[in-house]
Design an enzyme around this catalytic site. Sequence first.
Site, PDB file in Angstrom:
ATOM      1  N   GLY B 238       0.845  -1.195   0.000  1.00  0.00           N
ATOM      2  CA  GLY B 238       0.000   0.000   0.000  1.00  0.00           C
ATOM      3  C   GLY B 238       0.871   1.233   0.000  1.00  0.00           C
ATOM      4  O   GLY B 238       0.910   1.980  -0.964  1.00  0.00           O
ATOM      5  N   ILE B 463      -1.558  -5.643   4.169  1.00  0.00           N
ATOM      6  CA  ILE B 463      -0.677  -5.069   3.151  1.00  0.00           C
ATOM      7  C   ILE B 463       0.761  -5.536   3.359  1.00  0.00           C
ATOM      8  O   ILE B 463       1.682  -4.999   2.771  1.00  0.00           O
ATOM      9  CB  ILE B 463      -0.721  -3.520   3.156  1.00  0.00           C
ATOM     10  CG1 ILE B 463      -0.294  -2.954   4.516  1.00  0.00           C
ATOM     11  CG2 ILE B 463      -2.100  -3.014   2.776  1.00  0.00           C
ATOM     12  CD1 ILE B 463      -0.085  -1.435   4.490  1.00  0.00           C
ATOM     13  N   GLY B 464       0.889  -6.531   4.238  1.00  0.00           N
ATOM     14  CA  GLY B 464       2.216  -7.080   4.492  1.00  0.00           C
ATOM     15  C   GLY B 464       2.709  -6.851   5.905  1.00  0.00           C
ATOM     16  O   GLY B 464       3.765  -7.333   6.294  1.00  0.00           O
ATOM     17  N   THR B 465       1.918  -6.138   6.703  1.00  0.00           N
ATOM     18  CA  THR B 465       2.383  -5.813   8.050  1.00  0.00           C
ATOM     19  C   THR B 465       2.226  -6.965   9.026  1.00  0.00           C
ATOM     20  O   THR B 465       2.740  -6.925  10.125  1.00  0.00           O
ATOM     21  CB  THR B 465       1.604  -4.600   8.586  1.00  0.00           C
ATOM     22  OG1 THR B 465       0.208  -4.852   8.421  1.00  0.00           O
ATOM     23  CG2 THR B 465       1.973  -3.341   7.806  1.00  0.00           C
ATOM     24  N   ARG B 619       5.597  -1.970  23.048  1.00  0.00           N
ATOM     25  CA  ARG B 619       5.765  -3.410  23.125  1.00  0.00           C
ATOM     26  C   ARG B 619       5.760  -4.010  21.732  1.00  0.00           C
ATOM     27  O   ARG B 619       4.882  -3.712  20.917  1.00  0.00           O
ATOM     28  CB  ARG B 619       4.621  -3.988  23.948  1.00  0.00           C
ATOM     29  CG  ARG B 619       4.635  -5.508  23.995  1.00  0.00           C
ATOM     30  CD  ARG B 619       3.312  -5.983  24.515  1.00  0.00           C
ATOM     31  NE  ARG B 619       3.467  -6.899  25.612  1.00  0.00           N
ATOM     32  CZ  ARG B 619       2.471  -7.326  26.367  1.00  0.00           C
ATOM     33  NH1 ARG B 619       1.251  -6.874  26.141  1.00  0.00           N
ATOM     34  NH2 ARG B 619       2.681  -8.169  27.330  1.00  0.00           N
ATOM     35  N   ILE B 620       6.739  -4.873  21.467  1.00  0.00           N
ATOM     36  CA  ILE B 620       6.840  -5.525  20.168  1.00  0.00           C
ATOM     37  C   ILE B 620       6.163  -6.883  20.262  1.00  0.00           C
ATOM     38  O   ILE B 620       6.603  -7.754  21.018  1.00  0.00           O
ATOM     39  CB  ILE B 620       8.321  -5.687  19.758  1.00  0.00           C
ATOM     40  CG1 ILE B 620       9.001  -4.309  19.707  1.00  0.00           C
ATOM     41  CG2 ILE B 620       8.440  -6.416  18.434  1.00  0.00           C
ATOM     42  CD1 ILE B 620       8.369  -3.321  18.741  1.00  0.00           C
ATOM     43  N   PRO B 623       8.843 -10.023  17.220  1.00  0.00           N
ATOM     44  CA  PRO B 623      10.132  -9.456  16.806  1.00  0.00           C
ATOM     45  C   PRO B 623      10.554  -9.844  15.385  1.00  0.00           C
ATOM     46  O   PRO B 623      11.295  -9.117  14.742  1.00  0.00           O
ATOM     47  CB  PRO B 623      11.123 -10.037  17.822  1.00  0.00           C
ATOM     48  CG  PRO B 623      10.312 -10.576  18.930  1.00  0.00           C
ATOM     49  CD  PRO B 623       8.959 -10.879  18.383  1.00  0.00           C
ATOM     50  N   THR B 625       8.529 -10.343  12.586  1.00  0.00           N
ATOM     51  CA  THR B 625       7.862  -9.488  11.600  1.00  0.00           C
ATOM     52  C   THR B 625       8.238  -8.024  11.819  1.00  0.00           C
ATOM     53  O   THR B 625       8.348  -7.253  10.869  1.00  0.00           O
ATOM     54  CB  THR B 625       6.330  -9.645  11.670  1.00  0.00           C
ATOM     55  OG1 THR B 625       5.883  -9.328  12.998  1.00  0.00           O
ATOM     56  CG2 THR B 625       5.915 -11.071  11.335  1.00  0.00           C
ATOM     57  N   GLU B 697       5.982   2.677   9.736  1.00  0.00           N
ATOM     58  CA  GLU B 697       6.553   3.844   9.048  1.00  0.00           C
ATOM     59  C   GLU B 697       7.805   4.391   9.731  1.00  0.00           C
ATOM     60  O   GLU B 697       8.602   5.074   9.097  1.00  0.00           O
ATOM     61  CB  GLU B 697       5.496   4.942   8.973  1.00  0.00           C
ATOM     62  CG  GLU B 697       4.310   4.519   8.122  1.00  0.00           C
ATOM     63  CD  GLU B 697       3.129   5.428   8.281  1.00  0.00           C
ATOM     64  OE1 GLU B 697       2.805   6.121   7.302  1.00  0.00           O
ATOM     65  OE2 GLU B 697       2.528   5.454   9.380  1.00  0.00           O
TER      66      GLU B 697
END
Lengths: 203, 732, 326
Positions: B238, B463-465, B619-620, B623, B625, B697
């Site tokens: 996107g 969209i790939g996230t 917080r992740i 890790p 992705t 982003e």
Amino acid sequence: MESKMSEYQTAISRRDLMRGSAMVAAGAMVVAPVDTADASEPVSKRFEALATVQVEVNGVDHQLELQPRVTLLDMLRERLQFTGTKKGCNRGECGACTVLLDGRRVNACLVLAVAANKRKVTTIEGLVDGPHLHPVQQAFIDHDAFQCGFCTSGQIMSAVGCIAEGHTGSNAEIREWMSGNICRCSAYPQVAAAVEAAAREKV
Amino acid sequence: MSNLGQPITRADGAVKVTGIARYAGDQNQPGQLHAVLVASTVPAGCVSAIDARAALAIPGVSRVLVAVDMPRVHADLDKISVPPLATRFIPMQSHNIVHEGQPVAIVLGESLEAAEAAATIVRVTYERAAFIVPETAAVVSADPKKGSYSMSNALEFNKGNALAAIAAAPVKAGAAYTQPSRHANPMEPSAIIAVWKGDRLTVYDAVQHLPAVQNVMAAVFGLPATSIRVVSPHTGGGFGAKAFVWPHEILAAMAAKVVRRPVKLVLTRQQMYGMVGPQPQMVHDVHLGAGADGKLLGVGHATTNITGVTEDYVEFGAVPGRTFYACDNITTSQRVRRGNVTLPTFMRSPWDGPGSWALGSAMDELARALDMDPLDLRLINYAETDPESGKPWSSKKLREAYEEGARRFGWRTRPKGGTRDGHWRIGYGVADCSQGQARFHSTARIRLKADGTAQIESSFCDIGTGPATIFPQIAGEVLGLDPKRVTAVAGDSDLPYSGPTYGSGTTISTGAAVQQAAQRVRAKLARLAGWPAEEITMRDGQIIHGDKSRTIREVLGEAGVAELVSDGTFDLPGGAPVDMGPPEFPARTFGVIFVEVGVDQELGLLRLRRATGVYSAGRIINPRTARSQMIGGIVWGWGMAAMEASHFEPALGRWLAKDLAGVPLPVNADIPPEIDVGFVDEFDANSGPLGAKGIGELGATGVAAAVANAVYDATGLRIRDLPITPEKILAV
Amino acid sequence: MRDFSYAQATSRADAIALAGLPDTMVLAGGTELLNWTRIGVVEPARIVDITRISGMEGVEALPNGGVRIGALTKLNDAAQHPLIRASYPVLSEAILKSASAQIRNLATVGGNPLQRVRCPYFRADEPTPCNKRVPGSGCAALHGFNEKHAIFGWTKDCVAVHPADPPVALAALDAVFITEDKNGGRRLAARKFNVLPSEDPTAHSVLRHGELIVGIEIGGPAPKSAYLKIRERESYEYATVSAAVALDLDGDVIRRARVALGSVAMQPWRLDETERRLVGQKLGSPAIEAAVAAGFVDARPLSSNTYKIKLARNAALRAIELAARA
């Protein structure tokens, strides 16, 4: 500049007129092409406006009637419903449409379907072995070598080709030989790592 | 063991590596016609005639639609704001042309090749009008009546007296920094298949927010939203280009309505330049004033970006000027230049991406003027609270990120800039990364089944996230289930409403809704089991109370219930659809990017040797992705720094090179394996219940500045105009 | 694409007969032709596929010490052939730096020189003043975006460069294209294969309609040779400037030098004066730079590409360095 443009526009219309008169209607019947040289008549009948194309895709034979201008990519996607191969640019500038043609990786958008007559094509759909993923497919999952996934079919087919060609001697060599596949999500280091891992496994 | 923070492999891996995943252009419908758009070749004026006779004579061509064939847009569209409608100017509603590349006719064919060939011989006659080249147009203030883009942020901001402070400052730095227009160029060209059944429309579309398309389509045709269904299981990238609803999507739906057959439209790569907006060309004027100790006394950041003639798109590139560094005197402003060009739009890291390029370069120039390490300069001007509002951040661990990043990169022990490695001169650069955190109202539903599996349902898109991977982790955490036993069903507007996948807001927003839905399901299960919800835990498909445990199957079976269903929601204060953090705690993500570049000044070559990014981003959840996401962002920034530019040709009034050969994007060989990514351990308690923030982003911010700073370090050349191409670094 | 009919040639004679028909073009790798038809650069009524002809592929050593490469040899195969790698590294490198692996698996050595310019005004789908697209319409690049355009041999009628890499190496190696047509055939010097705009701004190469490249001949080995390609990204991109150098050395003294620049003109640009002055010079001496500079006396910049002159000079110098180390 204005006058140049208007001269140019006139030149364009002239060309359109010339082109219009030479239009050949192609369709279900084979039509004799417009040709003014009598001596070449038998030779020109060699040309087909509609061709019968036999292609083996993923081990299965297909036979279609196609206009010559249909690309291998459009034949796969629109006629045979092999939608795994993607169209990213239709100019050979991105690699998303990479397939194997007689075992060699090529951009399907740069091949006419008729030119692939009697040849073998492998698409992403042809890589799986029953329930088993191809080692390259598995490596892509293991190394997170994709995000949106749109370039992934092309990357994987290109990787299979790259490994078969023997261009996996180093990370740098892999990156160079995989540069024909653009990834905007930019999973590049992961792609290179996946190819490296898959190449090691096959040896 | 917690699910959150586990680097599990992607849930959608199998479908993506096998080619099974379906994107809009793959969703072929029986009886569909292929649409090919005819685009205006003039930048301004109007269509005076269209001769489609030759086009229609091509066998297989079904129709050529022109303006008079198109249904009139319904008055309901007036109620839809711009954005999420990209532009209120819908082509083919009139004969007007507002930019080159605008659709003027639609060719419909039984086969793609027939439609493509026909489109090249549709003869359009234009009445040309003078056109405006946006880059050289007059600078004006954005008009709030020309779309709502200008209302997303402050056009003017003043704190203290920045002009006076800068003028009086002992040390000054800053200049004009420019960046060209850039097109997102996702690998998937925008595509849509529109299918009408009576008064109901289904679209298979390439999107970043399904409900936006649903609402726009409903309004265009004067229908209730329930008559529209949007299906989008996967979008091939996107990056903002698919965030809003663009005219071609509306035209496809209109065409399908007129011809009463499904219509499939896939934009060509060429049309992705003209029919979908780029990030605009911008000029930043940045001025910094500091004391000899490095403390910023005044910050001035003014930007001007190009926009089209229909709406004023404002690229709020001055936001970093009032959010990155502590300073008592800050002035920012945003203005535009209007011209006959495709309306610009969000691109990955809007606002902060552009602004961090200019500000990050100016800070480096200031550091040089002060003879101070640029990292130290940042530490001296660390913003403990939001400089704009004075409020505390929702969370910020940037100091830790600086320290960790500097350590991993070896910043403090780096060789002197300009050190040679053969023909290469090596340089090192640093810059801040930061992105405003958007939050969106979102909902999700969870079904817990007797067999101990669960299903998440929400209309978010991929969209790939990686939401299909992360949300099962979230739900699995609450329900004590292995994420592999939780499936995310998404990409369908019939499912519960989700906020968009832009603004890095999906995890924080829809993830929170998923969490709440899971918590409610767990509470229901506890009730059925006869235990207090706050006293139970869940693990491995069991509900546990003290030393007693029961399987989900037992509890549901006993209650005679096949599944438990609950809805969850993430609500924003005041019922707002979007905000940039809670009102008391402005939310941003932070980080630092270090790069090492090589410059060959004889051959004008700039190459990336290694990079380290460390981020304070809450917080992740995953890790694996997350790392990929950051790498993608860094490469995005490399492209911005080193090669990408979409040039508007001023004599012809159009984009010069509309393909992927004339506009270089980074390739695999550009990116070294040594991209090091790290995250500071952080839980943001204020932005949302997950403790997470967004990362999609953040990675793309700061990179261009770090690269330009590294080029300066290597060569003494300060490049203030992107991209940094051979002619700019060639030694004189 | 506009519609065309299609035939597969069964032999060289057959190909020549078919290719000689009006409005007929030849298809080999197709990596250019398909894009031309999409953009509207050409609109053939007929396409002759020559890829099934046998005997036009392969690399063969010639009795005179040179080599002959069949025109239908795929670029990747030619580049990686042991004979080419060992004896003509400049050609191997030039090929491997071209395009992408996928394209090099399709494209042929005989088709590659027939590439047309990459000037964005030429390649536009939309009507644009471009004498190579519509003769007489003018040249939009002359006063437009010409950063990547010519510094040698341009006229106000065309400022584009020939973009391909292998022809630059072939020009440096004094290679010859062997052609066949219904009258026999010609031997065309690679370095003169393209047409300069001063002669005809609308043309691309000297190849005639109905004439087929069947092979490329290169003379004696040039092991001390190298190809340098400068571009913004590391791969899969046309050159901003490139340089092909082949040296005959006697110790560290240059006995003969052949230096060709790519992407600086409508044809690979041999620096004849530079080559003359390099004879007898010692590697690393300042005379090398002076010799290179002498090759640039007739370099003329356009409005936006002055930098290319310096870049090309540096490229030539660096390529001499690389060739000496090969």
